[in-house]
Design a protein around this motif. Structure first.
Motif, PDB file in Angstrom:
ATOM      1  N   PHE A 122       0.833  -1.200   0.000  1.00 36.19           N
ATOM      2  CA  PHE A 122       0.000   0.000   0.000  1.00 36.19           C
ATOM      3  C   PHE A 122       0.871   1.255   0.000  1.00 36.19           C
ATOM      4  CE2 PHE A 122      -2.488  -3.332   2.043  1.00 36.19           C
ATOM      5  CZ  PHE A 122      -3.674  -3.262   1.335  1.00 36.19           C
ATOM      6  N   PHE A 123       1.947   1.218   0.765  1.00 41.21           N
ATOM      7  CA  PHE A 123       2.836   2.379   0.847  1.00 41.21           C
ATOM      8  C   PHE A 123       3.759   2.452  -0.361  1.00 41.21           C
ATOM      9  CE2 PHE A 123       2.110   0.580   5.135  1.00 41.21           C
ATOM     10  CZ  PHE A 123       1.279   1.562   5.632  1.00 41.21           C
ATOM     11  N   PHE A 124       4.283   1.277  -0.796  1.00 38.02           N
ATOM     12  CA  PHE A 124       5.212   1.275  -1.920  1.00 38.02           C
ATOM     13  C   PHE A 124       4.524   1.701  -3.209  1.00 38.02           C
ATOM     14  CE2 PHE A 124       7.323  -2.310   0.607  1.00 38.02           C
ATOM     15  CZ  PHE A 124       8.163  -1.427   1.249  1.00 38.02           C
ATOM     16  N   THR A 125       3.318   1.187  -3.444  1.00 33.35           N
ATOM     17  CA  THR A 125       2.595   1.528  -4.675  1.00 33.35           C
ATOM     18  C   THR A 125       2.268   3.009  -4.731  1.00 33.35           C
ATOM     19  OG1 THR A 125       1.619  -0.685  -4.729  1.00 33.35           O
ATOM     20  CG2 THR A 125       0.554   1.019  -6.064  1.00 33.35           C
ATOM     21  N   SER A 126       1.766   3.524  -3.608  1.00 25.78           N
ATOM     22  CA  SER A 126       1.417   4.942  -3.556  1.00 25.78           C
ATOM     23  C   SER A 126       2.645   5.821  -3.764  1.00 25.78           C
ATOM     24  CB  SER A 126       0.764   5.263  -2.213  1.00 25.78           C
ATOM     25  OG  SER A 126       0.536   6.641  -2.070  1.00 25.78           O
ATOM     26  N   ALA A 127       3.766   5.449  -3.118  1.00 24.74           N
ATOM     27  CA  ALA A 127       4.986   6.247  -3.258  1.00 24.74           C
ATOM     28  C   ALA A 127       5.524   6.189  -4.684  1.00 24.74           C
ATOM     29  CB  ALA A 127       6.049   5.746  -2.276  1.00 24.74           C
ATOM     30  N   TRP A 128       5.505   5.010  -5.297  1.00 21.94           N
ATOM     31  CA  TRP A 128       6.027   4.872  -6.655  1.00 21.94           C
ATOM     32  C   TRP A 128       5.218   5.674  -7.669  1.00 21.94           C
ATOM     33  CZ3 TRP A 128      10.115   3.908  -9.322  1.00 21.94           C
ATOM     34  CH2 TRP A 128      10.000   3.628 -10.685  1.00 21.94           C
ATOM     35  N   THR A 129       3.892   5.599  -7.567  1.00 18.70           N
ATOM     36  CA  THR A 129       3.050   6.354  -8.498  1.00 18.70           C
ATOM     37  C   THR A 129       3.272   7.855  -8.337  1.00 18.70           C
ATOM     38  OG1 THR A 129       1.220   6.199  -6.909  1.00 18.70           O
ATOM     39  CG2 THR A 129       1.253   4.597  -8.690  1.00 18.70           C
ATOM     40  N   ALA A 130       3.496   8.293  -7.101  1.00 18.31           N
ATOM     41  CA  ALA A 130       3.754   9.712  -6.879  1.00 18.31           C
ATOM     42  C   ALA A 130       5.084  10.124  -7.496  1.00 18.31           C
ATOM     43  CB  ALA A 130       3.738  10.031  -5.389  1.00 18.31           C
ATOM     44  N   LEU A 131       6.129   9.336  -7.232  1.00 18.24           N
ATOM     45  CA  LEU A 131       7.451   9.682  -7.752  1.00 18.24           C
ATOM     46  C   LEU A 131       7.504   9.589  -9.272  1.00 18.24           C
ATOM     47  CD1 LEU A 131       9.686   7.875  -5.112  1.00 18.24           C
ATOM     48  CD2 LEU A 131       9.339  10.344  -5.368  1.00 18.24           C
ATOM     49  N   SER A 132       6.823   8.588  -9.850  1.00 19.70           N
ATOM     50  CA  SER A 132       6.816   8.455 -11.309  1.00 19.70           C
ATOM     51  C   SER A 132       6.075   9.606 -11.965  1.00 19.70           C
ATOM     52  CB  SER A 132       6.185   7.120 -11.722  1.00 19.70           C
ATOM     53  OG  SER A 132       4.836   7.045 -11.272  1.00 19.70           O
ATOM     54  N   GLY A 133       5.171  10.248 -11.203  1.00 22.21           N
ATOM     55  CA  GLY A 133       4.468  11.430 -11.705  1.00 22.21           C
ATOM     56  C   GLY A 133       5.208  12.716 -11.410  1.00 22.21           C
ATOM     57  N   GLY A 134       6.397  12.618 -10.867  1.00 22.58           N
ATOM     58  CA  GLY A 134       7.204  13.802 -10.607  1.00 22.58           C
ATOM     59  C   GLY A 134       6.756  14.603  -9.408  1.00 22.58           C
ATOM     60  N   ARG A 135       6.202  13.948  -8.403  1.00 25.69           N
ATOM     61  CA  ARG A 135       5.737  14.681  -7.232  1.00 25.69           C
ATOM     62  C   ARG A 135       5.992  13.835  -5.982  1.00 25.69           C
ATOM     63  NH1 ARG A 135       0.969  12.734  -5.409  1.00 25.69           N
ATOM     64  NH2 ARG A 135       0.033  11.116  -6.700  1.00 25.69           N
ATOM     65  N   MET A 136       5.718  14.423  -4.832  1.00 28.67           N
ATOM     66  CA  MET A 136       5.887  13.745  -3.548  1.00 28.67           C
ATOM     67  C   MET A 136       4.522  13.579  -2.895  1.00 28.67           C
ATOM     68  SD  MET A 136       9.260  13.531  -3.168  1.00 28.67           S
ATOM     69  CE  MET A 136       9.630  13.462  -1.417  1.00 28.67           C
ATOM     70  N   ASN A 137       4.395  12.529  -2.096  1.00 30.90           N
ATOM     71  CA  ASN A 137       3.223  12.423  -1.243  1.00 30.90           C
ATOM     72  C   ASN A 137       3.640  11.892   0.121  1.00 30.90           C
ATOM     73  OD1 ASN A 137       3.526   9.650  -1.453  1.00 30.90           O
ATOM     74  ND2 ASN A 137       1.615   9.297  -2.553  1.00 30.90           N
TER      75      ASN A 137
END
Length: 701
Positions: A122-137
């Motif tokens: 849950f944390f890895f997927t959310s973090a990866w999608t954020a970073l691949s979109g050029g942003r942080m969450n």
């Protein structure tokens, strides 16, 4: 939220975008001429937030249940792994060494890695999608902390080191998942009242054909005039008028009352009411898109998209938080490395800082409180159309009331119907039936339906209605306005009528105050909120009602411009005024006030201009909404205080090496859950409100 809104706002197809973290919804206002939202969905996919249309997606509890179940399974797996890895660690801590220690470390790795991969997805997927979109969450520092702790432990295991952190990594994942699960459950509770409204919408209806046969059609196919059959146990799909049959309806959605209401032929019923006892045939009055239920849902959607002062503060803080977290963690690593030379210890402390500084609590401080408050208001029959209305309502220090239709029921009766000639009867009937004002509608009930159609008919908000009837100019409305064309003035109360150049006629009305009007005004006064009447009615009628309801100040014969001028005067004195009105003549004042409310019986323009609309007939809704707004403001300030206090205590401890990753995970999850739980206290006050409302009704009766 801010990142999503910026990304969508940059698209030429989008005029405005508003994201709601708690509701997990995005409201998009497309540019004029845009019919395809493909670019919006593509952009959301690119930045890691794939989306579907609410109308096309199943947003029922089934979706929420799937997420709940996935999180619960992950908690169970992580708990099982944490228990076993901790038992192996206890053996190492007890003195196991050499080959035994290395074996236990290897077994711990075999358990920990798949558990972390499964539970931490849950944390890895959310973090990866954020970073691949050029942003942080907010999941980026969490995922980084778990990955670093696990990688550090694997490195020590491979090289035969004496210390590994598999127990901390798995237990960290376990507690983070517990926090995520509890957070998800509380958010679900917070938005249940909001999403529950959509579950009342009917998808299909039974159409009665001219032949008498019945067929099933979709609600989108219903047009005004369609004849429908509503069996017992089904909800009304659109706003209708009953043609035949008798039944009892549950209209709690509209009135807030759980008692069944008996209806028969001629009764008008809103969409969403539940048919309890008998089958009835009805005629559709509006399409489903314009039904009462659809309007309520649009109001709630607008409320979700609102942005108040506190929301903007939280958005700005959260936007700065993620880069600051990583800079702080990096500085902590460098500092500890410089002081101790132990890169493992430095990494361990930096991981703790990454976890403990997650801004979840700050991000949840405002939206959860607002969603819970909006859900509670809706349960009490009060719809909030603007998300910032709660903040403005909490700031109110004075209340201005319209009279007719607001403080009174609008169902007036004539004390004595004046004797008119046939021409005047015809003209009064023709004008009265074409006016939306309650007084005109009352007068119309005493006259036979006029078949004469006035020419150049025009309704003047705050004054009355005029037109040319059988070649003569006629006016019906405020006496001073009618007196402009009348040859002779007529003393007395109530609306007036005159032909151009003829004697004025008066219609003395007897008005009935709304249920709970005196009690509502009294409660506002006791809470430090003075009230005044702003009415277009005669001085005598306004003074009579003001004395009856306990108003200390009342102003009469005010047109729309006069009401706005009075609100401007109060604003210049530093007052923040709540305007409560219903009529077409109140529209400008409702829009000009600091915040405004209207009853559901208000004109379409009045409801559109108001920030809040109350569905119940009694005026207890006004002090109730004020109490909820003030409670919400206190809760929001408390949430900000909790989030700031948590960081002021936790961050220095983490930088000082006092907080382990495990303790950091527990503290971070607890802070988020505490903020959500604090917001849910708004719901707990609802029982007391029900008792107070019941008391209002008993006193009024």
């Amino acid at each position: 939220m801010a990142g999503i809104e910026r990304a969508l706002g940059a698209l030429p197809e989008v005029v405005n975008a508003r994201a709601n973290l708690t509701m997990r919804r995005i409201m998009v206002t497309p540019a004029e001429g845009t019919s395809n939202l493909g670019a919006v969905f593509s952009e959301l996919e690119r930045i890691g937030h794939p989306a579907t249309l609410i109308d096309d997606a199943d947003l029922s509890m089934e979706t929420g249940d799937r997420t709940d179940q996935a999180l619960l399974r992950a908690v169970a797996v992580a708990g099982f792994g944490a228990m076993n890895v901790t038992l192996l660690s206890v053996a190492v801590w007890s003195g196991a060494g050499g080959a035994t220690r290395e074996t236990f470390h290897l077994i711990s790795a075999l358990i920990a890695v798949p558990v972390i991969a499964y539970g931490g997805r849950f944390f890895f997927t959310s973090a990866w999608t954020a970073l691949s979109g050029g942003r942080m969450n907010m999941d980026v520092p969490i995922a980084l902390a778990i990955a670093l702790a696990t990688a550090l432990s694997l490195f020590e295991t491979v090289r035969g080191g004496s210390e590994v952190f598999f127990d901390a990594s798995v237990t960290l994942t376990f507690f983070l998942l517990i926090g995520r699960y509890l957070d998800h459950r509380m958010r679900t509770r917070a938005r249940n009242a909001m999403t529950g409204l959509s579950r009342l919408a009917v998808r299909e209806a039974r159409q009665v054909l001219p032949s008498g046969n019945v067929r099933t059609i979709s609600v989108e196919a219903i047009v005004p005039g369609t004849i429908l059959r509503i069996p017992a146990g089904e909800r009304i799909p659109v706003d209708v008028e009953i043609l035949s049959g008798e039944t009892d309806l549950d209209r709690a959605l509209v009135t807030g009352e759980s008692e069944p209401v008996a209806v028969a032929a001629g009764s008008k019923v809103e969409a969403g009411a539940l048919n309890l006892t008998g089958s009835v045939d009805v005629r559709a009055r509006r399409p489903v898109s314009e039904s009462f239920l659809a309007r309520m849902m649009r109001m709630l959607a607008t409320a979700e998209a609102g942005r108040g002062r506190y929301v903007r503060i939280a958005d700005r803080a959260a936007a700065l938080y993620a880069p600051l977290i990583h800079l702080l963690a990096l500085a902590t690593f460098i500092g500890w490395m410089t002081m101790t030379g132990d890169w493992q210890r430095a990494a361990f402390v930096a991981i703790s800082v990454l976890i403990v500084t997650c801004p979840c609590a700050l991000a949840l401080a405002v939206p959860v409180a607002h969603v819970v408050a909006a859900g509670r208001l809706m349960a009490e029959g009060i719809l909030m159309k603007d998300g910032s209305a709660l903040e403005r309502l909490a700031e109110v220090d004075r209340v201005a009331w319209d009279k007719t239709g607001t403080l009174t029921t609008g169902m007036s009766t004539l004390k004595d119907f004046p004797r008119l000639n046939a021409a005047s009867d015809t003209a009064v009937g023709a004008l009265a039936t074409r006016s939306s004002h309650p007084s005109a509608q009352c007068i119309a009930t005493y006259l036979c339906a006029s078949h004469v159609t006035p020419e150049e008919i025009r309704e003047h908000p705050g004054f009355g209605v005029e037109g040319v009837v059988q070649g003569r100019l006629a006016r019906l409305g405020r006496a001073s306005w009618v007196g402009e064309i009348a040859a002779h003035w007529s003393d007395g109360d109530g609306p007036a009528f005159a032909f151009d150049g003829d004697k004025m006629q008066r219609f003395p009305l007897d008005e009935t105050p709304r249920v709970g009007a005196a009690e509502a005004v009294g409660e506002l006064r006791r809470s430090g909120l003075p009230s005044e009447i702003l009415s277009g009615d005669s001085e005598r009628a306004v003074a009579r009602l003001a004395n009856r309801l306990g108003f200390a100040e009342a102003r009469s014969e005010m047109g729309p411009d006069d009401k706005i001028a009075r609100l401007d005067t109060l604003r210049s004195e530093g007052r923040r005024v709540l305007m409560v009105g219903d009529g077409l003549n109140d529209t400008a004042a409702l829009a000009a006030a600091h915040v405004s409310m209207s009853p559901a019986s208000a004109s379409d323009a009045g409801r559109a201009a108001a920030d809040l609309v109350f569905l119940r007939d009694d005026l207890s809704a006004v002090p109730l909404a004020l109490r909820v707004a003030r409670q919400t403001a206190r809760i929001v300030r408390q949430n900000f205080g909790l989030a700031i206090l948590y960081n002021c205590i936790a961050v220095p401890l983490a930088i000082g090496g006092v907080v382990t990753p495990l303790i950091a995970a527990i503290a971070m999850s607890a802070s988020s859950v505490l903020v959500v739980a604090n917001s849910l206290r708004l719901n707990r006050n609802g029982a007391g409100e029900q008792e107070r409302i019941a008391t209002f009704k008993e006193v009024s009766a």
